[in-house]
Scaffold this active site. Structure first.
Site, PDB file in Angstrom:
ATOM      1  N   GLU A 161       0.873  -1.168   0.000  1.00  0.00           N
ATOM      2  CA  GLU A 161       0.000   0.000   0.000  1.00  0.00           C
ATOM      3  C   GLU A 161       0.915   1.223   0.000  1.00  0.00           C
ATOM      4  O   GLU A 161       1.662   1.442   0.947  1.00  0.00           O
ATOM      5  CB  GLU A 161      -0.886  -0.014   1.257  1.00  0.00           C
ATOM      6  CG  GLU A 161      -1.709   1.252   1.431  1.00  0.00           C
ATOM      7  CD  GLU A 161      -2.294   1.365   2.847  1.00  0.00           C
ATOM      8  OE1 GLU A 161      -2.625   0.331   3.452  1.00  0.00           O
ATOM      9  OE2 GLU A 161      -2.405   2.510   3.336  1.00  0.00           O
ATOM     10  N   ARG A 211       1.379  10.222   0.968  1.00  0.00           N
ATOM     11  CA  ARG A 211       1.933  11.140   1.966  1.00  0.00           C
ATOM     12  C   ARG A 211       3.202  11.809   1.464  1.00  0.00           C
ATOM     13  O   ARG A 211       3.900  12.459   2.233  1.00  0.00           O
ATOM     14  CB  ARG A 211       2.249  10.389   3.271  1.00  0.00           C
ATOM     15  CG  ARG A 211       1.004   9.808   3.931  1.00  0.00           C
ATOM     16  CD  ARG A 211       1.326   9.138   5.250  1.00  0.00           C
ATOM     17  NE  ARG A 211       0.331   8.130   5.547  1.00  0.00           N
ATOM     18  CZ  ARG A 211       0.418   7.255   6.532  1.00  0.00           C
ATOM     19  NH1 ARG A 211       1.465   7.244   7.336  1.00  0.00           N
ATOM     20  NH2 ARG A 211      -0.530   6.359   6.721  1.00  0.00           N
ATOM     21  N   THR A 248      -3.978   6.253   2.556  1.00  0.00           N
ATOM     22  CA  THR A 248      -4.111   7.625   3.077  1.00  0.00           C
ATOM     23  C   THR A 248      -5.001   8.470   2.154  1.00  0.00           C
ATOM     24  O   THR A 248      -4.740   9.648   1.931  1.00  0.00           O
ATOM     25  CB  THR A 248      -2.732   8.291   3.294  1.00  0.00           C
ATOM     26  OG1 THR A 248      -1.815   7.333   3.839  1.00  0.00           O
ATOM     27  CG2 THR A 248      -2.824   9.434   4.302  1.00  0.00           C
ATOM     28  N   LYS A 262     -10.677  -0.969   7.666  1.00  0.00           N
ATOM     29  CA  LYS A 262      -9.350  -0.847   8.272  1.00  0.00           C
ATOM     30  C   LYS A 262      -9.542  -0.411   9.724  1.00  0.00           C
ATOM     31  O   LYS A 262     -10.234   0.583   9.989  1.00  0.00           O
ATOM     32  CB  LYS A 262      -8.566   0.197   7.472  1.00  0.00           C
ATOM     33  CG  LYS A 262      -7.323   0.741   8.155  1.00  0.00           C
ATOM     34  CD  LYS A 262      -6.465   1.531   7.168  1.00  0.00           C
ATOM     35  CE  LYS A 262      -5.503   2.453   7.889  1.00  0.00           C
ATOM     36  NZ  LYS A 262      -4.224   2.593   7.207  1.00  0.00           N
TER      37      LYS A 262
HETATM   38  C1  3PG Z   1      -0.868   3.149   8.394  1.00  0.00           C
HETATM   39  O1  3PG Z   1      -0.954   4.101   7.671  1.00  0.00           O
HETATM   40  O2  3PG Z   1      -1.578   2.154   8.264  1.00  0.00           O
HETATM   41  C2  3PG Z   1       0.070   3.238   9.552  1.00  0.00           C
HETATM   42  O3  3PG Z   1       0.886   4.366   9.438  1.00  0.00           O
HETATM   43  C3  3PG Z   1       0.914   2.038   9.736  1.00  0.00           C
HETATM   44  O4  3PG Z   1       1.340   2.093  11.053  1.00  0.00           O
HETATM   45  P1  3PG Z   1       2.734   1.508  11.556  1.00  0.00           P
HETATM   46  O5  3PG Z   1       3.789   2.494  11.131  1.00  0.00           O
HETATM   47  O6  3PG Z   1       2.615   1.433  13.047  1.00  0.00           O
HETATM   48  O7  3PG Z   1       2.936   0.156  10.917  1.00  0.00           O
END
Ligand code: 3PG
Length: 220
Positions: A42, A46, A70, A130
């Site tokens: 994914e 960002r 995102t 999610k």
């Molecule tokens: C996301 O966008 O799903 C999270 O930033 C992932 O989180 P993590 O850095 O704790 O794996």
């Protein structure tokens, strides 16, 4: 097609979540993950070049299971779909996101944490949500507690946020969890340092982690 993509994500079990700005690094990462046997990621929107990264991987490696994450607006959904993403992920859900995803024909995994948010997502036509940020909202125990009352809806969860090799199986052992996402496999630091051999090791370790039965059978 939507169900095929959800089935493919469920087979992958662990989805690398990446923040990436350099196009060549993105392609190299996709090749590294494919060689390791985890051809999925994914790409979060960002960074300024995230869409260009998606566009390049999608055109060079059409079989790589590529998500855009995102996504905050219908415009993000349209841009991700035009860039060639196969699936869409958002930290939350709005009606305009749902509408844009439906128009795009791509599966959207919207964020939902509370029972009401999950029910609203299901009501809007989503089958997969999610659960983010998972660690801060009670972890696997929170999902386990929410599953029985929501089971009749058939909703499936993809927790992300705070997931690491040490706790991934706490989530994946729940039958309502179809996959988990995390940044540890291809972290920003590893990508910046171009440590693809470490990324490959982490992807291989993730595969081993999620296939203990196969390992046992093969090892016996
Ligand atoms: C996301 O966008 O799903 C999270 O930033 C992932 O989180 P993590 O850095 O704790 O794996």
């Amino acid at each position: 097609m939507t169900q095929e993509i959800f089935a493919a994500l469920a087979r992958m079990r662990i989805i690398p979540v990446v923040e990436i700005d350099d196009i060549a690094t993105g392609v190299k990462l996709a090749r590294t993950l494919t060689a390791a046997g985890l051809p999925v990621m994914e790409v979060t929107l960002r960074t300024p070049n995230a869409l260009a990264v998606i566009r390049e991987i999608s055109s060079e490696m059409p079989d790589f299971l590529l998500g855009a994450g995102t996504l905050l607006s219908a415009r993000d959904v349209d841009a991700a779909a035009s860039a060639g993403a196969h699936f869409l992920v958002s930290p939350g859900r709005t009606d305009s996101l749902t509408r844009a995803a439906t128009t795009s024909g791509l599966p959207l995994v919207p964020g939902a944490i509370t029972a009401s948010e999950v029910m609203a997502a299901v009501d809007a036509g989503h089958s997969h949500v999610k659960f983010f940020p998972a660690a801060q909202f009670g972890g696997a125990a929170a999902i386990a507690a929410m599953v029985p009352p929501l089971r009749a809806s058939g909703v499936m969860f993809m927790p992300t946020g705070g997931i690491r090799p040490e706790n991934a199986m706490d989530y994946l052992s729940l039958d309502a969890v179809f996959a988990v996402g995390g940044t540890w496999i291809a972290s920003k630091d590893l990508l910046a340092a171009q440590r693809f051999e470490v990324i490959s090791e982490r992807a291989l370790a993730a595969i081993t982690l999620t296939s203990p039965l196969t390992e046992t059978i093969e090892g016996s």
